[in-house]
Design a protein around this motif. Structure first.
Motif, PDB file in Angstrom:
ATOM      1  N   VAL A 145      18.779  -5.633  -0.604  1.00  0.00           N
ATOM      2  CA  VAL A 145      18.380  -4.601  -1.554  1.00  0.00           C
ATOM      3  C   VAL A 145      17.281  -3.793  -0.872  1.00  0.00           C
ATOM      4  O   VAL A 145      16.366  -4.356  -0.259  1.00  0.00           O
ATOM      5  CB  VAL A 145      17.855  -5.197  -2.877  1.00  0.00           C
ATOM      6  N   LEU A 146      17.400  -2.465  -0.948  1.00  0.00           N
ATOM      7  CA  LEU A 146      16.417  -1.572  -0.353  1.00  0.00           C
ATOM      8  C   LEU A 146      15.417  -1.181  -1.431  1.00  0.00           C
ATOM      9  O   LEU A 146      15.784  -0.569  -2.441  1.00  0.00           O
ATOM     10  CB  LEU A 146      17.105  -0.325   0.207  1.00  0.00           C
ATOM     11  N   TYR A 147      14.159  -1.559  -1.224  1.00  0.00           N
ATOM     12  CA  TYR A 147      13.108  -1.278  -2.199  1.00  0.00           C
ATOM     13  C   TYR A 147      12.183  -0.197  -1.666  1.00  0.00           C
ATOM     14  O   TYR A 147      11.663  -0.309  -0.559  1.00  0.00           O
ATOM     15  CB  TYR A 147      12.280  -2.536  -2.488  1.00  0.00           C
ATOM     16  N   LEU A 148      12.000   0.835  -2.469  1.00  0.00           N
ATOM     17  CA  LEU A 148      11.006   1.851  -2.178  1.00  0.00           C
ATOM     18  C   LEU A 148       9.769   1.518  -2.992  1.00  0.00           C
ATOM     19  O   LEU A 148       9.859   1.305  -4.207  1.00  0.00           O
ATOM     20  CB  LEU A 148      11.517   3.237  -2.550  1.00  0.00           C
ATOM     21  N   GLY A 149       8.643   1.459  -2.319  1.00  0.00           N
ATOM     22  CA  GLY A 149       7.387   1.197  -2.999  1.00  0.00           C
ATOM     23  C   GLY A 149       6.462   2.390  -2.888  1.00  0.00           C
ATOM     24  O   GLY A 149       6.363   3.009  -1.825  1.00  0.00           O
ATOM     25  N   GLN A 150       5.815   2.723  -3.991  1.00  0.00           N
ATOM     26  CA  GLN A 150       4.822   3.795  -3.961  1.00  0.00           C
ATOM     27  C   GLN A 150       3.481   3.177  -3.597  1.00  0.00           C
ATOM     28  O   GLN A 150       3.021   2.246  -4.254  1.00  0.00           O
ATOM     29  CB  GLN A 150       4.719   4.507  -5.304  1.00  0.00           C
ATOM     30  N   ILE A 151       2.866   3.704  -2.546  1.00  0.00           N
ATOM     31  CA  ILE A 151       1.616   3.146  -2.040  1.00  0.00           C
ATOM     32  C   ILE A 151       0.479   3.485  -2.993  1.00  0.00           C
ATOM     33  O   ILE A 151       0.239   4.652  -3.313  1.00  0.00           O
ATOM     34  CB  ILE A 151       1.315   3.676  -0.626  1.00  0.00           C
ATOM     35  N   GLU A 152      -0.222   2.443  -3.413  1.00  0.00           N
ATOM     36  CA  GLU A 152      -1.377   2.592  -4.300  1.00  0.00           C
ATOM     37  C   GLU A 152      -2.686   2.474  -3.526  1.00  0.00           C
ATOM     38  O   GLU A 152      -3.690   3.055  -3.923  1.00  0.00           O
ATOM     39  CB  GLU A 152      -1.336   1.519  -5.401  1.00  0.00           C
ATOM     40  N   ALA A 153      -2.676   1.693  -2.460  1.00  0.00           N
ATOM     41  CA  ALA A 153      -3.869   1.468  -1.647  1.00  0.00           C
ATOM     42  C   ALA A 153      -3.427   0.894  -0.312  1.00  0.00           C
ATOM     43  O   ALA A 153      -2.320   0.370  -0.186  1.00  0.00           O
ATOM     44  CB  ALA A 153      -4.827   0.498  -2.343  1.00  0.00           C
ATOM     45  N   PHE A 154      -4.311   0.997   0.695  1.00  0.00           N
ATOM     46  CA  PHE A 154      -4.020   0.379   1.984  1.00  0.00           C
ATOM     47  C   PHE A 154      -5.326   0.050   2.682  1.00  0.00           C
ATOM     48  O   PHE A 154      -6.366   0.636   2.387  1.00  0.00           O
ATOM     49  CB  PHE A 154      -3.136   1.271   2.865  1.00  0.00           C
ATOM     50  N   ARG A 155      -5.248  -0.917   3.595  1.00  0.00           N
ATOM     51  CA  ARG A 155      -6.390  -1.318   4.418  1.00  0.00           C
ATOM     52  C   ARG A 155      -5.903  -1.482   5.842  1.00  0.00           C
ATOM     53  O   ARG A 155      -4.790  -1.963   6.068  1.00  0.00           O
ATOM     54  CB  ARG A 155      -6.959  -2.654   3.956  1.00  0.00           C
ATOM     55  N   ILE A 156      -6.746  -1.107   6.795  1.00  0.00           N
ATOM     56  CA  ILE A 156      -6.412  -1.241   8.204  1.00  0.00           C
ATOM     57  C   ILE A 156      -7.470  -2.114   8.869  1.00  0.00           C
ATOM     58  O   ILE A 156      -8.669  -1.952   8.604  1.00  0.00           O
ATOM     59  CB  ILE A 156      -6.398   0.145   8.894  1.00  0.00           C
ATOM     60  N   HIS A 157      -7.045  -3.026   9.737  1.00  0.00           N
ATOM     61  CA  HIS A 157      -7.943  -3.908  10.473  1.00  0.00           C
ATOM     62  C   HIS A 157      -7.626  -3.804  11.964  1.00  0.00           C
ATOM     63  O   HIS A 157      -6.515  -3.453  12.346  1.00  0.00           O
ATOM     64  CB  HIS A 157      -7.774  -5.353   9.993  1.00  0.00           C
TER      65      HIS A 157
END
Length: 181
Positions: A126-138
């Motif tokens: 199943v292909l799920y599209l997610g709407q990005i609410e937040a992100f963090r980079i390390h």
């Protein structure tokens, strides 16, 4: 001509990818996760990503209706990738909220917190599209997957320069600087 699924898998495995674990709250006490290398950015407006999940995975039915986090794994997290690929081998260090209410994995290179946006039939996935609410980079180096094996960049890799002018408002054509000689 019939396509041999094993040979097709071997062929498709020659496309090198990063390694992610998609995590979400489970129906029980423990959060759930699945190792996924079929992940891609889709759109900046709205901000969307796509993950392809095996229909047989426990996570597949869960992310349709609840927030999820895409955790981009760091080179030293091979055992964590195996853990979520069906070979439980360790206790997992969780971050309670990856940014959308979904749990995240401690130590990942990036966390991309999403809410479900759409899903589509993808055969046995199943292909799920997610709407990005937040992100963090390390900081760190990515865990890579190629030809059925895990890899990492190592200390001696020499990145090519990147010309991101295509992202500018003028919409100039993108050409890697390393190719302009």
């Amino acid at each position: 001509m019939a396509i041999d699924p094993r040979e097709l898998r071997r062929c498709l495995g020659h496309f090198a990818t990063g390694v992610t674990v998609v995590t979400c709250e489970g129906n029980e006490v423990e959060p759930h996760g699945a190792t996924v290398n079929a992940f891609t950015a889709v759109s900046l407006d709205p901000p969307l990503v796509l993950v392809s999940l095996d229909r047989r995975s426990r996570v597949c039915g869960l992310v349709e209706q609840r927030p999820f986090t895409v955790n981009v794994l760091e080179a030293g997290q091979r055992d964590l990738a195996l853990h979520f690929a069906g070979s439980p081998n360790q206790d997992v260090d969780w971050i309670a909220d990856g940014g959308s209410g979904a749990p995240a994995l401690d130590g990942a290179l990036a966390h991309i917190a999403c809410i479900p946006w759409r899903h589509h039939d993808g055969g046995d996935h199943v292909l799920y599209l997610g709407q990005i609410e937040a992100f963090r980079i390390h900081e760190g180096r990515p865990l890579l997957f190629h030809a059925g094996k895990f890899h990492h960049l190592g200390d001696g890799h020499d990145p090519l320069p990147w010309d991101d002018s295509a992202d500018s408002p003028q919409g100039q054509t993108w050409i890697p600087q390393g190719l302009l000689r």
